[in-house]
Each structure stands twice: as C-alpha cells, then as structure tokens.
Scaffold this active site. Sequence first.
Site, PDB file in Angstrom:
ATOM      1  N   CYS A  64       0.724  -1.251  -0.036  1.00  0.00           N
ATOM      2  CA  CYS A  64      -0.020   0.038   0.049  1.00  0.00           C
ATOM      3  C   CYS A  64       0.827   1.280   0.028  1.00  0.00           C
ATOM      4  O   CYS A  64       1.652   1.480  -0.952  1.00  0.00           O
ATOM      5  CB  CYS A  64      -1.196  -0.008   1.042  1.00  0.00           C
ATOM      6  SG  CYS A  64      -2.200   1.160   0.973  1.00  0.00           S
ATOM      7  N   HIS A  99      -4.621  -4.451  -0.269  1.00  0.00           N
ATOM      8  CA  HIS A  99      -4.427  -5.070   1.076  1.00  0.00           C
ATOM      9  C   HIS A  99      -4.829  -6.440   1.141  1.00  0.00           C
ATOM     10  O   HIS A  99      -5.981  -6.841   1.673  1.00  0.00           O
ATOM     11  CB  HIS A  99      -5.384  -4.335   2.246  1.00  0.00           C
ATOM     12  CG  HIS A  99      -4.437  -3.095   2.426  1.00  0.00           C
ATOM     13  ND1 HIS A  99      -3.149  -2.954   3.455  1.00  0.00           N
ATOM     14  CD2 HIS A  99      -4.782  -1.703   2.020  1.00  0.00           C
ATOM     15  CE1 HIS A  99      -3.225  -1.553   3.533  1.00  0.00           C
ATOM     16  NE2 HIS A  99      -3.868  -0.693   2.840  1.00  0.00           N
ATOM     17  N   GLU A 108      -3.927  -8.753   2.974  1.00  0.00           N
ATOM     18  CA  GLU A 108      -3.717  -9.067   4.400  1.00  0.00           C
ATOM     19  C   GLU A 108      -4.829  -8.961   5.147  1.00  0.00           C
ATOM     20  O   GLU A 108      -5.067  -9.425   6.217  1.00  0.00           O
ATOM     21  CB  GLU A 108      -2.209  -8.727   5.002  1.00  0.00           C
ATOM     22  CG  GLU A 108      -2.511  -7.320   5.554  1.00  0.00           C
ATOM     23  CD  GLU A 108      -2.327  -6.305   4.656  1.00  0.00           C
ATOM     24  OE1 GLU A 108      -2.389  -5.063   4.782  1.00  0.00           O
ATOM     25  OE2 GLU A 108      -2.254  -6.525   3.175  1.00  0.00           O
TER      26      GLU A 108
END
Length: 305
Positions: free
Chosen positions: A142, A235, A237
């Site tokens: 990011c 993202h 994750e």
Amino acid sequence: MPLNLPDKLPAIELLKEENIFVIDNSRASTQDIRPLKIVILNLMPLKITTETDLVRLLSNTPLQLEISFMKLKSHTSKNTPVEHMKAFYRDFDLMRDEKYDGMIITGAPVEQMPYEDVNYWDEITTIFDWARTHVTSTLYICWAAQAGLYHFYGVPKYPLEQKMFGIFRHHINVQGLPIFRGFDDEFFVPHSRHTEIRREDILKVKDLSLIAESDESGVYMAMARNGREFFITGHSEYSPYTLDTEYKRDLGKGLPIQKPVNYYKDDNPDNAPVVRWRGHANLLFSNWLNYYVYQETPFDINEIR
C-alpha cells in the site's frame, strides 16, 4: 513447521484459536533448524490487528519462520500501547547490522501528504536503502509500495477523486512467475486508498515489471530486481471485517465515504462481508516465502548482499 514469534505476542493466542500452529521463542530455541528470519516494519496505526493479519498469512507454509518487528525512532505510535511497542518492537538503529531473509513494510495513514512532508521520510528511505543489502526479498504494501516506487524509481502518486474502497477483480500480466503459482485467471483484492500509481509511469521504467493489475482499481503489483522487491498497492492481508470497520468508523465521524464495492452480501451493509480474497492472499504470501525468500536466500544469512 511452526511460526516462531516473540514470547507473549497477542497474535499467538488469537491465532491458536484459529488452529494455526505458532510457538514462542522459548520453545523454538530447542529445535535444531535454521529458521528464515522475517522482519516486519509495521507502520499501520492498529499494530496488533496488522500483526495478527500478517502472521496469519505467513503461517501458511511448512517453513519455520522467526518473526521480528521493527519500529521507527522518528515516529511514535498513538494507537498502540507503549508497553506493547517496548515489548515486541525494536528501533531500526538496533537492527541495522542484522540481515534478514524477508521483509514486509506495511501501509501508513499518510498517503495524502507529499512524501517529503512525512516526518519519518528520512528514516524510512534509509531503511528502504538498507533493505537492498540486508534482505533477500522485500514486500512493500500500500503506502509503502507507493513510497518505494517513488524513492527508487521516481514513480509519482496521484490523488483520486473518490476513495478506492472495496474488493476489486484483478488479472495477471506476466504468466509463469512463481509469485502467481496456483492463482486463478482472475482474483480479488481489497483496496482502501485515496491515491494511485498509474500504469504508464510504471511502464516507463525499464527496471520495473507491471505484473498484475485491475481494470477497476489500476496497478496492483510491480516487481523489481528479479523478485527481490515487490510493490503491492492493495491489502491482501486484510481480515474479513477490516473494510467494514473502516466504513463504519468514517460514517460515525461524518466523513464522506461510499460503501465498499463488491463487499457486503447483496451489497447491504447490514449483512456480513463475502470473503473473496483469502485464497489469493494465502497463495501470495506462501509463494513469496517459498520461491523468493527460501529458494533465494543463502545458507549463511550473512552472505546476503
């Protein structure tokens, strides 16, 4: 093989509840294995949430990993207890003489500021440079991806008229790379950002490869130095409810925020999210560890250069 984490890290108990095998340093020291050393520079405000999200994905490998957490000396986290930071994080200055098999640098809530106005810009660019000689492969995520692309390659970022917020469909541009082993032709990734990197700027740089993108959310992943650097704008994750938490937080503050795209069941915020990105996220991190960290790292970690 288990993950070796600092003793008493909150993520240990949280992940044991998900049947993820983790052990602390005390037990790991009795195993006669050279673990892969992974360092995480966690710039996200909610440190414990991000730790848990990343450790969950790193656990999906048969390799033993030794996880360390790095912090900046020039910035103090306002959203994580000081006791937690002291117990589990070390300043970069105390780690600069060490070498690591892999590194993850997270996003940060500073994306709308010019890079040079970020109060830790000098320190973080020193860390970016350090990683090139002390780490086998680094994932920039990011804001860190934008910052790394700007620092190393002069790639600018641009403000978006509307926040890129939701779950977006992506495709692979370069077939046959180990980072994509097992991926479907299309895969989904969460995005939550106010700025973007543009494909034409990536394509101008001969040392960068634009390896995955989205027709909706644009550049997703660029690779450099044969996989020693990956720049990832989304993202992967994120846990299932992260976007929901962001959306309801901003609504509560009266901020202009749209519903996350392609996220809630029947597009209704009263319903639970539909998780479409978990399989891709697990593959991304396990492929990175297996092919760009484990297979490339020297037996003697001090030989990294």
